[in-house]
Design an enzyme around this catalytic site. Structure first.
Site, PDB file in Angstrom:
ATOM      1  CG  ASP A  65      -6.570 167.234   5.111  1.00  0.00           C
ATOM      2  OD1 ASP A  65      -5.900 167.769   5.992  1.00  0.00           O
ATOM      3  OD2 ASP A  65      -7.299 166.244   5.309  1.00  0.00           O
ATOM      4  CG  HIS A  78      -7.559 160.429  11.062  1.00  0.00           C
ATOM      5  ND1 HIS A  78      -8.190 161.637  10.938  1.00  0.00           N
ATOM      6  CD2 HIS A  78      -7.712 160.084  12.371  1.00  0.00           C
ATOM      7  CE1 HIS A  78      -8.702 162.000  12.100  1.00  0.00           C
ATOM      8  NE2 HIS A  78      -8.413 161.078  12.993  1.00  0.00           N
ATOM      9  CG  HIS A 136     -15.306 165.652   5.386  1.00  0.00           C
ATOM     10  ND1 HIS A 136     -16.102 165.176   6.393  1.00  0.00           N
ATOM     11  CD2 HIS A 136     -14.114 165.960   5.945  1.00  0.00           C
ATOM     12  CE1 HIS A 136     -15.410 165.200   7.529  1.00  0.00           C
ATOM     13  NE2 HIS A 136     -14.207 165.666   7.289  1.00  0.00           N
TER      14      HIS A 136
HETATM   15  N1  ACO Z   1     -12.440 162.648  -6.021  1.00  0.00           N
HETATM   16  C1  ACO Z   1     -13.240 162.050  -6.952  1.00  0.00           C
HETATM   17  N2  ACO Z   1     -14.362 161.373  -6.625  1.00  0.00           N
HETATM   18  C2  ACO Z   1     -14.688 161.284  -5.332  1.00  0.00           C
HETATM   19  C3  ACO Z   1     -13.910 161.895  -4.332  1.00  0.00           C
HETATM   20  C4  ACO Z   1     -12.749 162.594  -4.717  1.00  0.00           C
HETATM   21  N3  ACO Z   1     -11.981 163.190  -3.814  1.00  0.00           N
HETATM   22  N4  ACO Z   1     -14.477 161.644  -3.132  1.00  0.00           N
HETATM   23  C5  ACO Z   1     -15.577 160.927  -3.379  1.00  0.00           C
HETATM   24  N5  ACO Z   1     -15.709 160.706  -4.715  1.00  0.00           N
HETATM   25  C6  ACO Z   1     -16.813 160.027  -5.370  1.00  0.00           C
HETATM   26  C7  ACO Z   1     -16.742 158.516  -5.210  1.00  0.00           C
HETATM   27  O1  ACO Z   1     -16.029 157.915  -6.246  1.00  0.00           O
HETATM   28  C8  ACO Z   1     -18.208 158.154  -5.189  1.00  0.00           C
HETATM   29  O2  ACO Z   1     -18.656 158.192  -6.525  1.00  0.00           O
HETATM   30  P1  ACO Z   1     -19.720 157.091  -7.058  1.00  0.00           P
HETATM   31  O3  ACO Z   1     -20.973 157.369  -6.276  1.00  0.00           O
HETATM   32  O4  ACO Z   1     -19.836 157.335  -8.532  1.00  0.00           O
HETATM   33  O5  ACO Z   1     -19.131 155.751  -6.721  1.00  0.00           O
HETATM   34  C9  ACO Z   1     -18.880 159.313  -4.476  1.00  0.00           C
HETATM   35  O6  ACO Z   1     -18.026 160.437  -4.720  1.00  0.00           O
HETATM   36  C10 ACO Z   1     -19.044 159.084  -2.980  1.00  0.00           C
HETATM   37  O7  ACO Z   1     -17.758 158.752  -2.413  1.00  0.00           O
HETATM   38  P2  ACO Z   1     -17.531 157.859  -1.104  1.00  0.00           P
HETATM   39  O8  ACO Z   1     -16.177 157.251  -1.199  1.00  0.00           O
HETATM   40  O9  ACO Z   1     -18.700 156.951  -0.914  1.00  0.00           O
HETATM   41  O10 ACO Z   1     -17.583 158.961   0.041  1.00  0.00           O
HETATM   42  P3  ACO Z   1     -17.058 158.767   1.524  1.00  0.00           P
HETATM   43  O11 ACO Z   1     -17.906 159.641   2.360  1.00  0.00           O
HETATM   44  O12 ACO Z   1     -16.969 157.339   1.911  1.00  0.00           O
HETATM   45  O13 ACO Z   1     -15.560 159.309   1.423  1.00  0.00           O
HETATM   46  C11 ACO Z   1     -13.640 160.659   1.606  1.00  0.00           C
HETATM   47  C12 ACO Z   1     -15.127 160.490   1.970  1.00  0.00           C
HETATM   48  C13 ACO Z   1     -12.847 159.411   2.069  1.00  0.00           C
HETATM   49  C14 ACO Z   1     -13.082 161.884   2.327  1.00  0.00           C
HETATM   50  C15 ACO Z   1     -13.527 160.828   0.077  1.00  0.00           C
HETATM   51  O14 ACO Z   1     -14.256 161.959  -0.344  1.00  0.00           O
HETATM   52  C16 ACO Z   1     -12.071 160.918  -0.390  1.00  0.00           C
HETATM   53  O15 ACO Z   1     -11.429 159.885  -0.598  1.00  0.00           O
HETATM   54  N6  ACO Z   1     -11.520 162.165  -0.541  1.00  0.00           N
HETATM   55  C17 ACO Z   1     -10.144 162.349  -0.907  1.00  0.00           C
HETATM   56  C18 ACO Z   1      -9.243 162.125   0.311  1.00  0.00           C
HETATM   57  C19 ACO Z   1      -9.293 163.259   1.298  1.00  0.00           C
HETATM   58  O16 ACO Z   1      -9.227 164.439   0.937  1.00  0.00           O
HETATM   59  N7  ACO Z   1      -9.370 162.915   2.587  1.00  0.00           N
HETATM   60  C20 ACO Z   1      -9.385 163.899   3.665  1.00  0.00           C
HETATM   61  C21 ACO Z   1     -10.665 163.902   4.386  1.00  0.00           C
HETATM   62  S1  ACO Z   1     -10.671 165.160   5.620  1.00  0.00           S
HETATM   63  C22 ACO Z   1      -9.892 164.478   6.980  1.00  0.00           C
HETATM   64  O17 ACO Z   1      -9.843 163.299   7.158  1.00  0.00           O
HETATM   65  C23 ACO Z   1      -9.267 165.390   7.966  1.00  0.00           C
END
Ligand code: ACO
Length: 428
Positions: A362, A267, A306
Protein backbone atom coordinates in the site's frame (compact mmCIF):
# COMPACT_ATOMS: atom_id res chain seq x y z
CA UNK A 1 10.23 -42.46 13.44
CA UNK A 2 7.10 -40.44 12.80
CA UNK A 3 7.13 -36.79 13.83
CA UNK A 4 5.16 -36.48 17.05
CA UNK A 5 4.78 -34.07 19.89
CA UNK A 6 4.87 -35.56 23.38
CA UNK A 7 2.67 -33.71 25.83
CA UNK A 8 2.83 -34.42 29.54
CA UNK A 9 -0.18 -33.39 31.59
CA UNK A 10 1.32 -32.34 34.92
CA UNK A 11 -2.08 -32.64 36.60
CA UNK A 12 -2.40 -36.35 35.90
CA UNK A 13 1.14 -37.39 34.97
CA UNK A 14 -0.24 -38.82 31.72
CA UNK A 15 1.63 -38.35 28.45
CA UNK A 16 0.12 -38.06 24.98
CA UNK A 17 1.66 -38.46 21.53
CA UNK A 18 0.26 -36.01 19.01
CA UNK A 19 1.27 -36.37 15.33
CA UNK A 20 2.96 -33.39 13.65
CA UNK A 21 2.26 -32.95 9.92
CA UNK A 22 3.06 -29.95 7.69
CA UNK A 23 4.34 -28.02 10.70
CA UNK A 24 1.02 -28.31 12.53
CA UNK A 25 -0.75 -30.46 15.08
CA UNK A 26 -4.47 -31.11 14.72
CA UNK A 27 -6.37 -29.14 17.31
CA UNK A 28 -8.86 -32.02 17.60
CA UNK A 29 -6.02 -34.34 18.67
CA UNK A 30 -5.85 -32.30 21.87
CA UNK A 31 -9.39 -33.33 22.77
CA UNK A 32 -8.11 -36.58 24.25
CA UNK A 33 -6.54 -34.44 27.01
CA UNK A 34 -9.07 -33.53 29.62
CA UNK A 35 -9.34 -29.82 30.39
CA UNK A 36 -11.62 -30.06 33.43
CA UNK A 37 -14.17 -32.27 35.12
CA UNK A 38 -17.03 -31.95 32.63
CA UNK A 39 -15.50 -30.73 29.38
CA UNK A 40 -15.16 -31.94 25.82
CA UNK A 41 -11.35 -32.00 26.05
CA UNK A 42 -8.52 -29.51 25.71
CA UNK A 43 -8.97 -26.84 23.03
CA UNK A 44 -6.78 -24.01 21.75
CA UNK A 45 -7.46 -20.29 22.19
CA UNK A 46 -6.35 -18.22 19.20
CA UNK A 47 -8.10 -14.85 18.80
CA UNK A 48 -7.55 -13.38 15.31
CA UNK A 49 -6.18 -16.75 14.11
CA UNK A 50 -2.62 -15.68 14.86
CA UNK A 51 -1.30 -19.24 14.74
CA UNK A 52 -4.02 -21.48 13.33
CA UNK A 53 -4.24 -22.97 9.84
CA UNK A 54 -7.93 -23.34 8.94
CA UNK A 55 -7.45 -25.07 5.58
CA UNK A 56 -5.06 -26.72 3.19
CA UNK A 57 -4.61 -24.66 0.05
CA UNK A 58 -2.82 -25.08 -3.26
CA UNK A 59 -3.37 -21.52 -4.48
CA UNK A 60 -0.94 -19.01 -2.99
CA UNK A 61 2.40 -19.49 -1.25
CA UNK A 62 3.88 -16.75 0.93
CA UNK A 63 7.21 -16.81 2.75
CA UNK A 64 7.07 -13.63 4.78
CA UNK A 65 10.64 -13.87 6.12
CA UNK A 66 12.14 -14.11 2.65
CA UNK A 67 9.62 -11.86 0.86
CA UNK A 68 8.29 -14.54 -1.48
CA UNK A 69 4.83 -14.57 -3.07
CA UNK A 70 3.79 -17.21 -5.61
CA UNK A 71 0.47 -18.02 -7.27
CA UNK A 72 0.22 -21.76 -8.04
CA UNK A 73 4.02 -21.90 -7.79
CA UNK A 74 4.74 -19.03 -10.19
CA UNK A 75 6.72 -16.12 -8.64
CA UNK A 76 4.79 -12.85 -8.56
CA UNK A 77 7.72 -11.05 -10.22
CA UNK A 78 7.47 -13.27 -13.32
CA UNK A 79 3.69 -12.94 -13.53
CA UNK A 80 3.88 -9.14 -13.16
CA UNK A 81 6.45 -8.97 -15.93
CA UNK A 82 5.08 -11.50 -18.39
CA UNK A 83 1.43 -12.24 -17.71
CA UNK A 84 -1.84 -10.32 -17.95
CA UNK A 85 -4.49 -10.04 -15.26
CA UNK A 86 -6.93 -12.25 -17.18
CA UNK A 87 -4.31 -14.97 -17.66
CA UNK A 88 -3.31 -14.74 -13.99
CA UNK A 89 -6.97 -14.97 -12.93
CA UNK A 90 -7.24 -18.17 -14.98
CA UNK A 91 -4.09 -19.52 -13.28
CA UNK A 92 -5.34 -18.63 -9.80
CA UNK A 93 -8.78 -20.19 -10.40
CA UNK A 94 -7.94 -23.27 -12.48
CA UNK A 95 -4.45 -24.03 -11.17
CA UNK A 96 -2.48 -23.99 -14.44
CA UNK A 97 -1.49 -21.39 -17.01
CA UNK A 98 -3.93 -21.64 -19.95
CA UNK A 99 -2.94 -22.96 -23.38
CA UNK A 100 -3.43 -20.51 -26.23
CA UNK A 101 -6.85 -22.04 -27.04
CA UNK A 102 -7.90 -21.99 -23.37
CA UNK A 103 -6.85 -18.36 -23.01
CA UNK A 104 -8.81 -17.39 -26.13
CA UNK A 105 -11.91 -19.19 -24.87
CA UNK A 106 -11.54 -17.66 -21.38
CA UNK A 107 -11.09 -14.16 -22.79
CA UNK A 108 -14.14 -14.63 -25.03
CA UNK A 109 -16.29 -15.82 -22.11
CA UNK A 110 -15.21 -12.92 -19.91
CA UNK A 111 -15.76 -10.41 -22.70
CA UNK A 112 -19.29 -11.76 -23.37
CA UNK A 113 -20.34 -11.36 -19.76
CA UNK A 114 -19.31 -7.74 -19.11
CA UNK A 115 -22.81 -6.25 -19.53
CA UNK A 116 -25.08 -5.84 -16.50
CA UNK A 117 -28.81 -6.55 -16.44
CA UNK A 118 -30.60 -3.23 -17.04
CA UNK A 119 -32.40 -3.58 -13.72
CA UNK A 120 -29.02 -3.32 -11.99
CA UNK A 121 -28.87 0.24 -13.27
CA UNK A 122 -32.21 0.96 -11.61
CA UNK A 123 -30.94 -0.59 -8.41
CA UNK A 124 -27.80 1.56 -8.50
CA UNK A 125 -29.81 4.68 -9.29
CA UNK A 126 -31.44 4.20 -5.90
CA UNK A 127 -28.22 4.86 -4.00
CA UNK A 128 -27.75 8.34 -2.53
CA UNK A 129 -26.06 10.78 -4.92
CA UNK A 130 -22.85 10.69 -2.85
CA UNK A 131 -22.87 6.94 -2.11
CA UNK A 132 -19.43 5.52 -1.40
CA UNK A 133 -18.54 3.35 -4.42
CA UNK A 134 -17.40 0.46 -2.20
CA UNK A 135 -20.76 0.38 -0.39
CA UNK A 136 -22.53 0.40 -3.76
CA UNK A 137 -20.15 -2.26 -5.10
CA UNK A 138 -20.62 -4.77 -2.31
CA UNK A 139 -24.40 -4.43 -2.13
CA UNK A 140 -24.72 -4.78 -5.91
CA UNK A 141 -22.61 -7.94 -5.86
CA UNK A 142 -24.98 -9.29 -3.18
CA UNK A 143 -28.00 -8.32 -5.29
CA UNK A 144 -26.63 -10.45 -8.12
CA UNK A 145 -27.77 -13.57 -6.27
CA UNK A 146 -31.36 -12.50 -6.99
CA UNK A 147 -30.59 -12.02 -10.71
CA UNK A 148 -28.85 -15.39 -11.07
CA UNK A 149 -30.75 -17.89 -8.88
CA UNK A 150 -29.00 -20.73 -10.75
CA UNK A 151 -25.93 -19.78 -8.70
CA UNK A 152 -27.45 -21.73 -5.80
CA UNK A 153 -26.41 -24.96 -7.55
CA UNK A 154 -22.96 -24.73 -6.05
CA UNK A 155 -22.13 -28.42 -6.52
CA UNK A 156 -22.97 -28.31 -10.23
CA UNK A 157 -19.62 -27.75 -11.96
CA UNK A 158 -21.17 -26.13 -15.04
CA UNK A 159 -23.21 -23.71 -12.98
CA UNK A 160 -20.15 -22.82 -10.91
CA UNK A 161 -18.17 -22.05 -14.06
CA UNK A 162 -20.94 -19.79 -15.31
CA UNK A 163 -20.84 -17.77 -12.09
CA UNK A 164 -17.04 -17.58 -12.34
CA UNK A 165 -17.34 -16.03 -15.81
CA UNK A 166 -20.04 -13.64 -14.65
CA UNK A 167 -18.18 -12.52 -11.55
CA UNK A 168 -14.79 -11.90 -13.18
CA UNK A 169 -16.45 -10.13 -16.13
CA UNK A 170 -19.00 -8.02 -14.30
CA UNK A 171 -17.04 -6.69 -11.32
CA UNK A 172 -15.31 -3.95 -13.39
CA UNK A 173 -18.70 -2.88 -14.78
CA UNK A 174 -20.26 -2.73 -11.30
CA UNK A 175 -17.22 -0.81 -10.04
CA UNK A 176 -17.37 1.67 -12.92
CA UNK A 177 -21.13 2.20 -12.51
CA UNK A 178 -20.65 2.76 -8.77
CA UNK A 179 -18.00 5.37 -9.55
CA UNK A 180 -20.01 7.13 -12.28
CA UNK A 181 -23.05 7.20 -10.00
CA UNK A 182 -20.99 8.73 -7.17
CA UNK A 183 -19.95 11.64 -9.41
CA UNK A 184 -23.27 12.01 -11.23
CA UNK A 185 -22.12 10.95 -14.68
CA UNK A 186 -24.03 8.64 -17.06
CA UNK A 187 -23.02 4.99 -17.09
CA UNK A 188 -20.78 3.85 -19.94
CA UNK A 189 -21.49 0.45 -21.51
CA UNK A 190 -18.59 -2.00 -21.89
CA UNK A 191 -16.54 -1.84 -25.09
CA UNK A 192 -15.65 -5.40 -26.00
CA UNK A 193 -12.94 -4.32 -28.47
CA UNK A 194 -10.80 -3.29 -25.53
CA UNK A 195 -8.73 -5.34 -23.08
CA UNK A 196 -10.01 -6.13 -19.58
CA UNK A 197 -8.32 -3.09 -18.03
CA UNK A 198 -8.69 -0.95 -21.17
CA UNK A 199 -12.44 -1.47 -21.05
CA UNK A 200 -12.49 -0.71 -17.32
CA UNK A 201 -10.77 2.64 -17.96
CA UNK A 202 -13.29 3.24 -20.76
CA UNK A 203 -16.28 2.65 -18.46
CA UNK A 204 -14.76 4.96 -15.83
CA UNK A 205 -13.44 7.86 -17.83
CA UNK A 206 -15.16 8.01 -21.27
CA UNK A 207 -16.82 11.37 -21.88
CA UNK A 208 -18.28 12.47 -25.22
CA UNK A 209 -15.73 10.91 -27.54
CA UNK A 210 -17.14 8.22 -29.84
CA UNK A 211 -14.44 5.70 -28.98
CA UNK A 212 -12.33 5.72 -25.84
CA UNK A 213 -8.63 4.99 -26.37
CA UNK A 214 -6.90 3.95 -23.16
CA UNK A 215 -3.31 5.08 -22.69
CA UNK A 216 -1.33 1.82 -23.15
CA UNK A 217 1.09 2.59 -20.30
CA UNK A 218 -1.73 3.24 -17.82
CA UNK A 219 -3.67 0.23 -19.13
CA UNK A 220 -0.66 -2.03 -18.53
CA UNK A 221 0.09 -0.43 -15.14
CA UNK A 222 -3.45 -1.16 -13.98
CA UNK A 223 -3.13 -4.72 -15.29
CA UNK A 224 0.07 -5.18 -13.25
CA UNK A 225 -1.62 -3.79 -10.13
CA UNK A 226 -4.48 -6.23 -10.72
CA UNK A 227 -2.01 -9.14 -11.02
CA UNK A 228 -0.42 -8.12 -7.69
CA UNK A 229 -3.80 -8.07 -5.93
CA UNK A 230 -5.28 -11.30 -7.36
CA UNK A 231 -4.81 -13.38 -4.21
CA UNK A 232 -3.03 -13.28 -0.87
CA UNK A 233 -4.02 -16.55 0.81
CA UNK A 234 -6.01 -16.49 4.09
CA UNK A 235 -6.45 -12.75 4.69
CA UNK A 236 -9.51 -11.22 6.37
CA UNK A 237 -11.77 -10.97 3.27
CA UNK A 238 -10.74 -14.40 1.94
CA UNK A 239 -11.50 -15.96 5.32
CA UNK A 240 -14.90 -14.23 5.16
CA UNK A 241 -15.49 -15.69 1.67
CA UNK A 242 -14.63 -19.18 2.87
CA UNK A 243 -16.62 -18.82 6.07
CA UNK A 244 -19.81 -17.60 4.39
CA UNK A 245 -19.35 -20.09 1.54
CA UNK A 246 -19.04 -22.91 4.10
CA UNK A 247 -22.76 -22.52 4.85
CA UNK A 248 -23.34 -23.23 1.11
CA UNK A 249 -24.56 -19.71 0.35
CA UNK A 250 -24.31 -18.82 -3.35
CA UNK A 251 -21.03 -17.19 -4.48
CA UNK A 252 -22.55 -13.71 -4.94
CA UNK A 253 -23.78 -13.62 -1.34
CA UNK A 254 -20.45 -14.94 -0.10
CA UNK A 255 -18.55 -12.39 -2.16
CA UNK A 256 -20.67 -9.51 -0.89
CA UNK A 257 -19.43 -10.51 2.58
CA UNK A 258 -15.83 -10.77 1.41
CA UNK A 259 -16.06 -7.31 -0.17
CA UNK A 260 -17.56 -5.96 3.08
CA UNK A 261 -14.50 -7.28 4.94
CA UNK A 262 -12.25 -5.56 2.40
CA UNK A 263 -14.10 -2.27 2.95
CA UNK A 264 -12.56 -1.97 6.44
CA UNK A 265 -9.69 0.50 6.83
CA UNK A 266 -7.40 -2.16 8.31
CA UNK A 267 -7.63 -4.21 5.13
CA UNK A 268 -8.54 -2.40 1.88
CA UNK A 269 -8.17 1.13 3.21
CA UNK A 270 -4.48 1.30 4.08
CA UNK A 271 -3.36 3.04 0.87
CA UNK A 272 -5.86 5.80 1.54
CA UNK A 273 -4.26 6.20 4.99
CA UNK A 274 -0.84 6.48 3.32
CA UNK A 275 -2.06 9.37 1.16
CA UNK A 276 -3.56 11.11 4.16
CA UNK A 277 -0.27 10.72 6.04
CA UNK A 278 1.79 12.09 3.12
CA UNK A 279 -0.54 15.08 2.86
CA UNK A 280 -0.21 15.72 6.58
CA UNK A 281 3.60 15.61 6.41
CA UNK A 282 3.37 18.14 3.61
CA UNK A 283 7.03 18.45 2.58
CA UNK A 284 10.32 16.55 2.55
CA UNK A 285 11.69 18.92 5.20
CA UNK A 286 9.08 17.66 7.68
CA UNK A 287 9.99 13.97 7.25
CA UNK A 288 12.62 13.67 10.05
CA UNK A 289 10.26 15.24 12.59
CA UNK A 290 7.47 12.89 11.51
CA UNK A 291 9.72 9.82 11.85
CA UNK A 292 10.73 11.03 15.31
CA UNK A 293 7.06 11.22 16.32
CA UNK A 294 6.38 7.71 15.02
CA UNK A 295 9.38 6.37 16.95
CA UNK A 296 8.04 8.13 20.03
CA UNK A 297 4.82 6.13 19.71
CA UNK A 298 2.71 8.91 18.16
CA UNK A 299 1.02 7.10 15.32
CA UNK A 300 2.40 4.70 12.74
CA UNK A 301 4.24 5.01 9.49
CA UNK A 302 1.37 3.93 7.25
CA UNK A 303 2.26 1.57 4.42
CA UNK A 304 5.05 0.08 6.51
CA UNK A 305 5.02 -3.29 8.25
CA UNK A 306 2.95 -6.38 7.56
CA UNK A 307 1.59 -9.26 9.62
CA UNK A 308 3.21 -11.79 7.29
CA UNK A 309 6.08 -10.04 5.49
CA UNK A 310 9.06 -9.43 7.70
CA UNK A 311 11.15 -8.23 4.78
CA UNK A 312 10.39 -6.04 1.74
CA UNK A 313 6.89 -6.93 0.47
CA UNK A 314 7.63 -8.31 -3.04
CA UNK A 315 4.57 -6.49 -4.39
CA UNK A 316 5.91 -3.15 -3.14
CA UNK A 317 9.09 -3.61 -5.20
CA UNK A 318 7.09 -4.16 -8.39
CA UNK A 319 4.71 -1.30 -7.62
CA UNK A 320 7.64 1.08 -7.23
CA UNK A 321 8.79 0.29 -10.79
CA UNK A 322 5.22 0.64 -12.07
CA UNK A 323 4.98 4.03 -10.36
CA UNK A 324 7.95 5.32 -12.37
CA UNK A 325 6.27 4.30 -15.64
CA UNK A 326 2.94 5.85 -14.65
CA UNK A 327 4.50 9.14 -13.55
CA UNK A 328 6.22 9.46 -16.92
CA UNK A 329 2.73 9.71 -18.44
CA UNK A 330 0.82 11.54 -15.75
CA UNK A 331 3.61 13.69 -14.34
CA UNK A 332 5.00 13.07 -10.85
CA UNK A 333 2.63 12.89 -7.94
CA UNK A 334 3.98 15.69 -5.72
CA UNK A 335 3.69 13.39 -2.71
CA UNK A 336 6.22 10.95 -4.22
CA UNK A 337 9.25 12.91 -2.97
CA UNK A 338 7.93 12.68 0.58
CA UNK A 339 7.30 8.94 0.22
CA UNK A 340 10.81 8.31 -1.12
CA UNK A 341 12.39 10.30 1.69
CA UNK A 342 10.30 8.45 4.31
CA UNK A 343 11.41 5.13 2.86
CA UNK A 344 15.06 6.22 2.66
CA UNK A 345 15.19 7.27 6.30
CA UNK A 346 13.09 4.40 7.64
CA UNK A 347 15.17 1.72 5.91
CA UNK A 348 18.31 2.85 7.70
CA UNK A 349 16.74 3.64 11.06
CA UNK A 350 17.27 1.16 13.88
CA UNK A 351 13.66 1.39 15.07
CA UNK A 352 12.31 0.12 11.73
CA UNK A 353 15.20 -2.25 10.97
CA UNK A 354 15.02 -4.12 14.28
CA UNK A 355 11.25 -4.48 14.01
CA UNK A 356 11.56 -5.68 10.40
CA UNK A 357 9.30 -2.92 9.11
CA UNK A 358 9.50 -2.50 5.35
CA UNK A 359 7.20 -0.85 2.78
CA UNK A 360 4.13 -2.96 2.02
CA UNK A 361 1.94 -3.07 -1.10
CA UNK A 362 0.00 0.00 0.00
CA UNK A 363 2.94 2.36 0.36
CA UNK A 364 3.05 3.28 -3.33
CA UNK A 365 -0.26 1.99 -4.79
CA UNK A 366 -2.29 5.00 -3.60
CA UNK A 367 0.17 7.39 -5.24
CA UNK A 368 -0.26 5.56 -8.56
CA UNK A 369 -4.05 5.45 -8.33
CA UNK A 370 -4.17 9.14 -7.49
CA UNK A 371 -1.88 10.01 -10.41
CA UNK A 372 -4.21 8.00 -12.67
CA UNK A 373 -7.11 10.24 -11.52
CA UNK A 374 -8.83 7.71 -9.27
CA UNK A 375 -10.52 9.32 -6.29
CA UNK A 376 -9.56 7.90 -2.91
CA UNK A 377 -13.04 6.36 -2.46
CA UNK A 378 -12.31 4.06 -5.39
CA UNK A 379 -9.18 2.52 -3.84
CA UNK A 380 -10.91 -0.40 -2.07
CA UNK A 381 -12.98 -1.05 -5.22
CA UNK A 382 -9.77 -1.23 -7.26
CA UNK A 383 -8.60 -3.87 -4.80
CA UNK A 384 -11.88 -5.84 -4.99
CA UNK A 385 -11.88 -6.23 -8.79
CA UNK A 386 -8.75 -8.39 -9.05
CA UNK A 387 -9.25 -10.02 -5.63
CA UNK A 388 -12.45 -11.51 -7.08
CA UNK A 389 -10.31 -14.18 -8.76
CA UNK A 390 -8.67 -15.10 -5.45
CA UNK A 391 -11.99 -15.15 -3.58
CA UNK A 392 -13.55 -17.44 -6.21
CA UNK A 393 -10.56 -19.79 -6.27
CA UNK A 394 -10.52 -20.05 -2.47
CA UNK A 395 -14.30 -20.52 -2.32
CA UNK A 396 -14.23 -23.36 -4.85
CA UNK A 397 -11.26 -25.01 -3.14
CA UNK A 398 -13.15 -24.89 0.16
CA UNK A 399 -16.33 -26.34 -1.38
CA UNK A 400 -14.49 -29.28 -2.93
CA UNK A 401 -12.33 -30.02 0.11
CA UNK A 402 -13.79 -33.10 1.85
CA UNK A 403 -12.24 -31.99 5.15
CA UNK A 404 -14.19 -28.73 5.22
CA UNK A 405 -17.51 -28.25 7.01
CA UNK A 406 -19.54 -25.24 8.03
CA UNK A 407 -17.14 -22.87 9.82
CA UNK A 408 -17.92 -22.75 13.51
CA UNK A 409 -15.19 -21.60 15.94
CA UNK A 410 -15.33 -22.43 19.62
CA UNK A 411 -15.49 -19.84 22.36
CA UNK A 412 -14.44 -19.52 25.96
CA UNK A 413 -17.58 -18.50 27.81
CA UNK A 414 -16.86 -15.72 30.31
CA UNK A 415 -20.43 -14.59 31.04
CA UNK A 416 -22.70 -14.95 34.06
CA UNK A 417 -23.25 -18.33 35.70
CA UNK A 418 -26.75 -19.81 35.54
CA UNK A 419 -29.31 -17.65 37.38
CA UNK A 420 -33.07 -17.41 37.61
CA UNK A 421 -35.26 -14.97 35.73
CA UNK A 422 -36.19 -11.90 37.81
CA UNK A 423 -39.65 -10.37 37.35
CA UNK A 424 -39.55 -6.78 36.06
CA UNK A 425 -41.07 -5.34 39.24
CA UNK A 426 -38.37 -6.95 41.38
CA UNK A 427 -35.39 -5.69 39.38
CA UNK A 428 -33.17 -2.99 40.88
N1 ACO B 1 5.02 2.26 12.03
C1 ACO B 1 5.67 2.29 13.23
N2 ACO B 1 5.78 1.22 14.04
C2 ACO B 1 5.22 0.07 13.64
C3 ACO B 1 4.55 -0.03 12.40
C4 ACO B 1 4.46 1.12 11.59
N3 ACO B 1 3.85 1.08 10.42
N4 ACO B 1 4.09 -1.29 12.27
C5 ACO B 1 4.48 -1.95 13.36
N5 ACO B 1 5.17 -1.13 14.19
C6 ACO B 1 5.80 -1.51 15.44
C7 ACO B 1 4.80 -1.69 16.57
O1 ACO B 1 4.59 -0.50 17.28
C8 ACO B 1 5.47 -2.77 17.39
O2 ACO B 1 6.50 -2.15 18.13
P1 ACO B 1 6.80 -2.62 19.65
O3 ACO B 1 7.29 -4.03 19.52
O4 ACO B 1 7.82 -1.65 20.17
O5 ACO B 1 5.49 -2.54 20.38
C9 ACO B 1 6.16 -3.66 16.36
O6 ACO B 1 6.42 -2.79 15.25
C10 ACO B 1 5.30 -4.84 15.92
O7 ACO B 1 4.02 -4.35 15.47
P2 ACO B 1 2.65 -5.18 15.52
O8 ACO B 1 1.53 -4.20 15.57
O9 ACO B 1 2.73 -6.21 16.59
O10 ACO B 1 2.69 -5.93 14.12
P3 ACO B 1 1.45 -6.61 13.41
O11 ACO B 1 2.01 -7.73 12.62
O12 ACO B 1 0.36 -6.93 14.36
O13 ACO B 1 0.91 -5.43 12.48
C11 ACO B 1 0.42 -4.10 10.60
C12 ACO B 1 1.03 -5.42 11.11
C13 ACO B 1 -1.03 -3.96 11.12
C14 ACO B 1 0.39 -4.11 9.08
C15 ACO B 1 1.29 -2.93 11.12
O14 ACO B 1 2.61 -3.06 10.66
C16 ACO B 1 0.71 -1.56 10.74
O15 ACO B 1 -0.16 -1.05 11.44
N6 ACO B 1 1.18 -0.97 9.59
C17 ACO B 1 0.65 0.28 9.11
C18 ACO B 1 -0.69 0.04 8.42
C19 ACO B 1 -0.55 -0.59 7.06
O16 ACO B 1 0.29 -0.20 6.24
N7 ACO B 1 -1.41 -1.58 6.78
C20 ACO B 1 -1.42 -2.27 5.49
C21 ACO B 1 -1.04 -3.68 5.62
S1 ACO B 1 -0.99 -4.45 4.04
C22 ACO B 1 -2.60 -4.90 3.69
O17 ACO B 1 -3.40 -5.09 4.55
C23 ACO B 1 -2.99 -5.08 2.27
Amino acid sequence: MADTLTITDNRTGKTYEVPIADGTIRATDLRQIRAGADDGGLATYDPAFMNTAACRSRITFIDGERGILEYRGYPIEQLAEKSTYLETAYLVIFGELPTEAQLQQWTREITFHTMLHENIKKLMDGYQYDAHPMGAFLSTVGAFSTFYPDAKKIFDEKSRLKQVHRLIAKVPTIAAYAYRHSIGRPYVYPDNDLSFTGNFLNMLFKMTELKYQPNPVLERALDVLFILHADHEQNCSTSAMRSIGSSHADPYSAMAGAAAALYGPLHGGANEAVLRMLNEIGSVANVPAFIKRVKGGEGRLMGFGHRVYKSYDPRAKIIKQTADQVFEVTGKNPLLEIALELERIALQDDYFVTRKLYPNVDFYSGLIYQAMSFPVDMFPVLFAIPRTSGWIAQWEEMLLDPEQKIARPKQIYTGAKRRDYVALASRK
